[in-house]
Every structure is written in C-alpha cells, then in structure tokens.
Design an enzyme around this catalytic site. Structure first.
Site, PDB file in Angstrom:
ATOM      1  N   HIS A  62       0.809  -1.219   0.000  1.00 13.15           N
ATOM      2  CA  HIS A  62       0.000   0.000   0.000  1.00 13.15           C
ATOM      3  C   HIS A  62       0.845   1.273   0.000  1.00 13.15           C
ATOM      4  O   HIS A  62       0.348   2.352  -0.354  1.00 13.15           O
ATOM      5  CB  HIS A  62      -0.940  -0.004   1.207  1.00 13.15           C
ATOM      6  N   ASP A  67     -10.830  -3.526 -17.229  1.00 11.19           N
ATOM      7  CA  ASP A  67     -11.230  -4.417 -18.328  1.00 11.19           C
ATOM      8  C   ASP A  67      -9.980  -4.931 -19.042  1.00 11.19           C
ATOM      9  O   ASP A  67      -9.183  -4.149 -19.563  1.00 11.19           O
ATOM     10  CB  ASP A  67     -12.118  -3.634 -19.301  1.00 11.19           C
TER      11      ASP A  67
END
Length: 465
Positions: free
Chosen positions: A170, A386
């Site tokens: 992170h 996508d």
C-alpha cells in the site's frame, strides 16, 4: 492444491491447481535508480499489503484466449512505463522508504479452478473465504522491504471466466493510483502500445516542508495506550458484508433532520455505521470513540498541485471524536455532524501539515484505540478494469480490515443479483458484537419516521469465515 469454500451462499467446493510462481520483469530495459516515496506514502499505517479481487465472465469472442497468458504479456509491457512496481523497497535514514528500481519483477501465478462462475453463486462479495487459494501467499513475498511490490494470480474457471487477484504494497499507491495502473494493464492487454494516461512519479510533491511544521492537531495520530484492552484482536473475528441499495439508503436518510438532508451518501452511511458499531462493542460510556475518514486530497490543492498520472497515495485521515455515551444516546444527527465537519477540515495546509508530522514524529501509526476507519472507493473505478473480457462481475477489496487491524471498512460499488446498484461494506467485529451490530442496524432500517413505517429488511450478509 486444496478444497475450499467460495462464498457462503453457494457453499461450492472446488479445487485450484496453481503453476509455479514466476517473476515478470519489464519487457524492455528500464532505469536503475532510487526513487524516494512521499511523506504521505511513507507512514506506518500504510506498511501492509492489501488484497483485491476481480471476477470476470466468459466472453465468446475471447474463448480461444488464455487470460493468464494475455495478462502476463501485458504486464511485462506495462512495467516498462510503471517500472518502480518491478523494484524493491529499501529503508534509508530516519526510516525513509525508497524504491530501488532493480527490475526484479512482479510475482505472477497462473492457476485453474474446477468450477464455473454460475456454481459460485449470486452473492459474490467480500469476504471471500477462498482467498488463500485464489491469491497464493508465496513464502517470503509479503515483507515490506526487499519483497515484490505486487503479487498477481490469474485463475481460469471451467466456464471460460476467470478470477484476477492481486496484493499491493500500500505504500506504493492508493485506490486511484492502483486503478490507473490496472487500467493501463488492461489497455496493453487489449493491444495498446502505450497507456492512455502516462504515469507520473514526482513523489517530491508531497515531501515534508523544510523546515517541517505541524499546523493541525491531527488527533488521528494520538499516542494512546490501550489500557482497557479495547483494540479488537484477530481471533474470534466475524467478517460480514452489508449491501446498501436505494431502499436502505432512503430509510437511513429519513432519520436525518431537514437541515442535514444535503449530506452525502458517504457521510450518512459513515455516521450510521460508526454509531451501530459503537453500540455493538459496548465500550465504557466515557471512552473516546474515533471515526477516521480517508479523504482523497488530490483536489484540495489551490492551485492544483497533483498532476494527472500521479499514482502515489494522496489521501489523509482526519479524525472526529465523540464519547461512546453521546454516540449511543444522541440521534444519528450527532454523528453525522461530526463526520461532515471532519471532511471539510481537509485543505492543502492540512495535507502539508500531515506530511510534516510524519517526519517530525517518526512516521507514526494511526490511533488504533477506539478507532473505526472508513474508506470510500466507490468512485475510484476499481470495478471498471477491463482486460478484454468486459467489466468485472465484482471488482474491489477482498475483505474488511487492513493489515493486522480489523477496524477498517471500505465502501465498494456493487450491483446485486437483482440488478440494484448500491454499496457493499465489509465489517469485521467479534462474534458477539457482530450479532448486536446486525440487530442495531436492522432496527435503524425499520424505524418509524415521519409516520412512515418501513418493513423489516434483511441485510445481505456473508457468513463467518
């Protein structure tokens, strides 16, 4: 290999076969250099790996393509642009983190599961009990220093769909930064030669000032001893996810007085969950309870200072405080007003002060005692990634909690099996407290407000891990 349960709704047992982990390096030579992280990236509370999961349906047009092969090849290409992700973190003087852009690579695993997407059921939401199968923890890969910054596993399903799971250090990126990287990965998977948005490093934009000066209280970093043992431990933790669609959000909004009706969905839901969670935990009435809201600071600079393409962490964690007694006894408006105020406090100076505090106080951890942390990623675009197979059935965080601290919840955009768009929120609580939390939340949803009686609504929730 092992048999696991995927989702409490379907109770489907399946087997995952994993190939040997491999390191994917940039497809072309990249600069060998040291790149310091910003002082917003570099804080103790971000030194952990966060798992995410994407579930994709089969696409007849892509039936002859192996998603693992497509993504593997695209990953090597995108790392030419995002080459710091192929490096390793080092620690310099005063614990300052920097990326050694060594080109060592990103960990990648190809896998197959003997199950179809339909067999997994309708309620595909966190927590996913099978995450250890869908995202294998390669021994020695989960360190903060000298470890891969990304771990990716692509698991093909019998129906032609697949699961894309990853684990991110992170300190490298927040949700918008990760989405930027994954969007670029998807573009390369679909044949692009360069990302539509070129990455910008420039972490010096959020370095501490010289000399550093703290100009805000930053109660989110108070150093408080857990004298009463109130910090929730990992043992006996129940994970559930709750769906808030138009019906639930309208019911909660009816509990808000007219003068607060302009509140955002985030503010309303945060106030509600903070109150319900406090009631469920049953703390001492005089205990201080904190709500820490992760606020995206990219647009809080005047003039704008964070360029398009920047993929570092740009959020701060302002904190509101109330006694448990006031949270539990006062109307929802009390918590809501506190949440609204703490969000409005975030300015450019607040962000600068936050970075300066990291340097002055040695990069402290956020206050864990009495804290509930919420992060809204509904607009981050996590569910829009996508790779050529269309949008994910589910795309977002794999569970609640962050690192070893379970008191973190994410707001995730979600469409249920009825086609209703809403928000899913994973919650982690001790088992007894979770029962009280569900009871309190349901009671809020069925309260009579303005003579409008709401029918009881059973929250969509996953079962105990």
């Amino acid at each position: 290999m092992g048999k696991m349960l995927f989702g409490a709704i379907s109770q489907t047992i399946f087997t995952v076969r994993r190939h040997a982990p491999e390191l994917i390096r940039p497809a072309q030579p990249t600069p060998r250099e040291l790149k310091p992280l910003s002082d917003i990236d570099d804080q103790e509370g971000l030194r952990f790996h966060i798992p995410l999961i994407y579930i994709y349906r089969q696409d007849p047009i892509m039936r002859n393509k192996n998603p693992a092969s497509v993504i593997r090849e695209a990953l090597a290409k995108v790392l030419v642009f995002y080459y710091p992700f192929a490096g390793r973190l080092k620690e310099g003087p005063a614990r300052k983190l920097m990326v050694d852009c060594s080109g060592d690579g990103v960990l990648f695993i190809e896998a197959e599961a003997d199950v179809t997407l339909k067999q997994l059921g309708d309620a595909l939401m966190p927590p996913f009990p099978c995450m250890n199968e869908l995202l294998c923890d390669v021994p020695g890969s989960d360190g903060i220093l000298d470890s891969p910054l990304l771990l990716i596993q692509v698991t093909r399903l019998l129906c032609g769909g697949f699961v894309f799971a990853l684990r991110l250090n992170h300190t490298m990126s927040d949700a918008p930064g990760l989405v930027q990287f994954l969007t670029a990965l998807g573009e390369m998977a679909q044949g692009a030669s360069t990302p539509s948005t070129l990455p910008v490093w420039q972490r010096e934009l959020l370095f501490a000032r010289e000399p550093p000066r703290v100009t805000y209280a930053h109660r989110e970093y108070d150093n408080i001893e857990d004298a009463k043992g109130t910090i929730i431990q990992q043992d006996d933790i129940t994970h559930k996810s709750f769906f808030f669609g138009p019906t639930e959000l309208s019911a909660l909004r009816r509990l808000v007085p007219v003068e607060l009706q302009s509140c955002t969905t985030f503010e309303l839901l945060t106030a509600c969950l903070w109150r319900c969670r406090t009631i469920a935990l049953q703390p001492d009435p005089e205990d201080e309870m904190r709500i820490i809201c992760l606020v995206n600071a990219r647009y809080r600079f005047n003039p704008p200072a964070i360029p398009i393409g920047y993929y570092g962490n740009t959020f701060v964690m302002p904190c509101a405080i109330s006694t448990a007694r006031e949270l539990c006894k006062k109307p929802l408006a009390h918590a809501l007003e506190l949440v609204r105020k703490v969000k409005s406090d975030v300015t450019e100076e607040y962000v600068r002060s936050n970075a300066d505090l990291m340097v002055i106080k040695g990069r402290p951890l956020f206050t864990a005692v009495g804290s509930f942390i919420v992060s809204d990623v509904t607009r981050s675009g996590l569910n829009d990634v996508d790779f050529g197979w269309g949008k994910a059935v589910y795309g977002g965080v794999a569970k609640g909690g962050a690192g070893s601290f379970p008191g973190v919840s994410f707001f995730v955009a979600f469409t249920n099996h009825k086609g209703e768009s809403g928000i899913v929120v994973p919650i982690c609580l001790p088992s007894v407290a979770m029962e009280k939390f569900v009871e309190e939340l349901n009671s809020m949803l069925v309260q009579d407000n303005n003579n409008h009686v709401l029918q009881a609504h059973k929250l969509l929730a996953t079962s105990k891990l």
